[in-house]
Motif scaffolding. Sequence first.
Motif, PDB file in Angstrom:
ATOM      1  N   GLU A 131       0.840  -1.191   0.000  1.00 13.83           N
ATOM      2  CA  GLU A 131       0.000   0.000   0.000  1.00 13.83           C
ATOM      3  C   GLU A 131       0.882   1.251   0.000  1.00 13.83           C
ATOM      4  OE1 GLU A 131      -3.587   1.767   2.844  1.00 13.83           O
ATOM      5  OE2 GLU A 131      -2.867  -0.278   3.124  1.00 13.83           O
ATOM      6  N   ARG A 132       0.444   2.273  -0.717  1.00 18.09           N
ATOM      7  CA  ARG A 132       1.266   3.476  -0.809  1.00 18.09           C
ATOM      8  C   ARG A 132       1.245   4.257   0.501  1.00 18.09           C
ATOM      9  NH1 ARG A 132      -0.552   8.541  -1.331  1.00 18.09           N
ATOM     10  NH2 ARG A 132      -2.799   8.907  -1.486  1.00 18.09           N
ATOM     11  N   LYS A 133       2.317   5.037   0.720  1.00 17.49           N
ATOM     12  CA  LYS A 133       2.414   5.865   1.909  1.00 17.49           C
ATOM     13  C   LYS A 133       1.518   7.084   1.749  1.00 17.49           C
ATOM     14  CE  LYS A 133       5.536   8.692   4.596  1.00 17.49           C
ATOM     15  NZ  LYS A 133       4.536   9.741   4.710  1.00 17.49           N
ATOM     16  N   LYS A 134       0.787   7.433   2.814  1.00 21.52           N
ATOM     17  CA  LYS A 134      -0.076   8.619   2.793  1.00 21.52           C
ATOM     18  C   LYS A 134       0.635   9.777   3.481  1.00 21.52           C
ATOM     19  CE  LYS A 134      -3.180   5.412   1.857  1.00 21.52           C
ATOM     20  NZ  LYS A 134      -2.823   4.000   1.989  1.00 21.52           N
ATOM     21  N   PHE A 135       0.340  10.982   3.003  1.00 18.38           N
ATOM     22  CA  PHE A 135       0.941  12.168   3.630  1.00 18.38           C
ATOM     23  C   PHE A 135       0.350  12.344   5.020  1.00 18.38           C
ATOM     24  CE2 PHE A 135      -2.652  13.481   1.084  1.00 18.38           C
ATOM     25  CZ  PHE A 135      -3.399  14.240   1.950  1.00 18.38           C
ATOM     26  N   GLY A 136       1.167  12.859   5.931  1.00 15.62           N
ATOM     27  CA  GLY A 136       0.723  13.038   7.309  1.00 15.62           C
ATOM     28  C   GLY A 136       0.832  11.764   8.127  1.00 15.62           C
ATOM     29  N   LYS A 137       1.294  10.684   7.523  1.00 16.35           N
ATOM     30  CA  LYS A 137       1.473   9.419   8.212  1.00 16.35           C
ATOM     31  C   LYS A 137       2.937   9.011   8.116  1.00 16.35           C
ATOM     32  CE  LYS A 137      -2.944   8.228   8.976  1.00 16.35           C
ATOM     33  NZ  LYS A 137      -3.460   7.824  10.273  1.00 16.35           N
ATOM     34  N   ARG A 138       3.352   8.132   9.062  1.00 18.36           N
ATOM     35  CA  ARG A 138       4.728   7.667   9.028  1.00 18.36           C
ATOM     36  C   ARG A 138       4.921   6.609   7.952  1.00 18.36           C
ATOM     37  NH1 ARG A 138       7.032   5.083  14.289  1.00 18.36           N
ATOM     38  NH2 ARG A 138       8.065   3.454  13.131  1.00 18.36           N
ATOM     39  N   LYS A 139       3.927   5.734   7.817  1.00 20.15           N
ATOM     40  CA  LYS A 139       3.935   4.711   6.770  1.00 20.15           C
ATOM     41  C   LYS A 139       2.580   4.782   6.071  1.00 20.15           C
ATOM     42  CE  LYS A 139       5.353   0.678   8.230  1.00 20.15           C
ATOM     43  NZ  LYS A 139       5.658  -0.475   9.091  1.00 20.15           N
ATOM     44  N   ALA A 140       2.095   3.672   5.529  1.00 20.12           N
ATOM     45  CA  ALA A 140       0.806   3.705   4.842  1.00 20.12           C
ATOM     46  C   ALA A 140      -0.333   4.022   5.811  1.00 20.12           C
ATOM     47  CB  ALA A 140       0.545   2.375   4.153  1.00 20.12           C
ATOM     48  N   ARG A 141      -0.306   3.413   6.988  1.00 23.89           N
ATOM     49  CA  ARG A 141      -1.361   3.646   7.980  1.00 23.89           C
ATOM     50  C   ARG A 141      -0.829   4.056   9.339  1.00 23.89           C
ATOM     51  NH1 ARG A 141      -6.225  -0.505   6.638  1.00 23.89           N
ATOM     52  NH2 ARG A 141      -6.016  -0.410   4.399  1.00 23.89           N
ATOM     53  N   ARG A 142       0.415   3.753   9.632  1.00 21.24           N
ATOM     54  CA  ARG A 142       1.011   4.048  10.935  1.00 21.24           C
ATOM     55  C   ARG A 142       1.172   5.552  11.097  1.00 21.24           C
ATOM     56  NH1 ARG A 142       3.079   4.438  15.528  1.00 21.24           N
ATOM     57  NH2 ARG A 142       4.989   3.480  16.295  1.00 21.24           N
ATOM     58  N   SER A 143       0.703   6.069  12.243  1.00 24.50           N
ATOM     59  CA  SER A 143       0.831   7.497  12.514  1.00 24.50           C
ATOM     60  C   SER A 143       2.138   7.775  13.247  1.00 24.50           C
ATOM     61  CB  SER A 143      -0.329   7.978  13.384  1.00 24.50           C
ATOM     62  OG  SER A 143      -1.545   7.813  12.703  1.00 24.50           O
ATOM     63  N   PHE A 144       2.503   9.050  13.275  1.00 21.45           N
ATOM     64  CA  PHE A 144       3.643   9.460  14.062  1.00 21.45           C
ATOM     65  C   PHE A 144       3.325   9.262  15.536  1.00 21.45           C
ATOM     66  CE2 PHE A 144       4.159  12.030  10.169  1.00 21.45           C
ATOM     67  CZ  PHE A 144       5.424  11.604   9.795  1.00 21.45           C
ATOM     68  N   GLN A 145       4.349   9.091  16.367  1.00 24.41           N
ATOM     69  CA  GLN A 145       4.134   8.893  17.793  1.00 24.41           C
ATOM     70  C   GLN A 145       3.528  10.144  18.403  1.00 24.41           C
ATOM     71  OE1 GLN A 145       7.465   7.288  19.861  1.00 24.41           O
ATOM     72  NE2 GLN A 145       6.587   7.628  21.886  1.00 24.41           N
ATOM     73  N   PHE A 146       2.460   9.950  19.176  1.00 19.78           N
ATOM     74  CA  PHE A 146       1.786  11.089  19.802  1.00 19.78           C
ATOM     75  C   PHE A 146       2.590  11.584  21.003  1.00 19.78           C
ATOM     76  CE2 PHE A 146      -1.115  12.606  23.146  1.00 19.78           C
ATOM     77  CZ  PHE A 146      -1.642  13.688  22.489  1.00 19.78           C
ATOM     78  N   SER A 147       2.720  12.891  21.111  1.00 18.01           N
ATOM     79  CA  SER A 147       3.423  13.478  22.245  1.00 18.01           C
ATOM     80  C   SER A 147       2.517  14.570  22.832  1.00 18.01           C
ATOM     81  CB  SER A 147       4.745  14.101  21.793  1.00 18.01           C
ATOM     82  OG  SER A 147       5.306  14.813  22.840  1.00 18.01           O
ATOM     83  N   LYS A 148       2.139  14.399  24.081  1.00 23.76           N
ATOM     84  CA  LYS A 148       1.250  15.388  24.704  1.00 23.76           C
ATOM     85  C   LYS A 148       2.004  16.687  24.973  1.00 23.76           C
ATOM     86  CE  LYS A 148      -2.322  15.625  28.195  1.00 23.76           C
ATOM     87  NZ  LYS A 148      -3.047  14.888  29.233  1.00 23.76           N
ATOM     88  N   ARG A 149       3.294  16.595  25.351  1.00 20.48           N
ATOM     89  CA  ARG A 149       4.084  17.806  25.597  1.00 20.48           C
ATOM     90  C   ARG A 149       5.320  17.814  24.756  1.00 20.48           C
ATOM     91  NH1 ARG A 149       0.962  17.724  29.560  1.00 20.48           N
ATOM     92  NH2 ARG A 149       1.260  16.479  31.391  1.00 20.48           N
TER      93      ARG A 149
END
Length: 163
Positions: free
Chosen positions: A145-163
């Motif tokens: 599957e192709r990589k989507k913009f705003g994502k780290r991979k095709a579906r994996r998001s960047f690690q969330f950081s509260k601060r």
Amino acid sequence: MVDQVNSLEELGAVASDAAPAAEAVAEPREPMRDALGRAYATGKRKDAVARVWIKPGSGKVVVNGKEMNKYFARPVLQMILRQPFQVAGVEDQFDVMATVKGGGLSGQAGAVKHGVSKALQLYDPSLRGALKAAGFLTRDSRVVERKKFGKRKARRSFQFSKR
């Protein structure tokens, strides 16, 4: 103006008058071989594309100029290549010459398997039923599957950081 049909007999008569019964006579498939007695087919899997020629022989498999044991060193990949012959019941009866490009070893093994299956079916159409029932004539359409913009991979998001 449309005539009304009141019974099944009338319906049958109207249907037989309207169109002659098309007899579905399946013509036997012809073997497709070149001047050298070989059958050719193209197999695909993921990004790999394999050009495969088969001819009657002793069961020797050559992939990109190397023996199958050297090119596909893993036993699992060698097993994948032998599957079409086992299902068709023609082990050690055909020599295979294949050139394969693209993808990794696993995809290339799948591409050669697909190409061998198609070539076997073209060489001897009576083998088509067994190969089709095993699912070897269907191209496995799963690709990365192709990589989507705003994502780290095709579906994996960047690690969330509260601060």
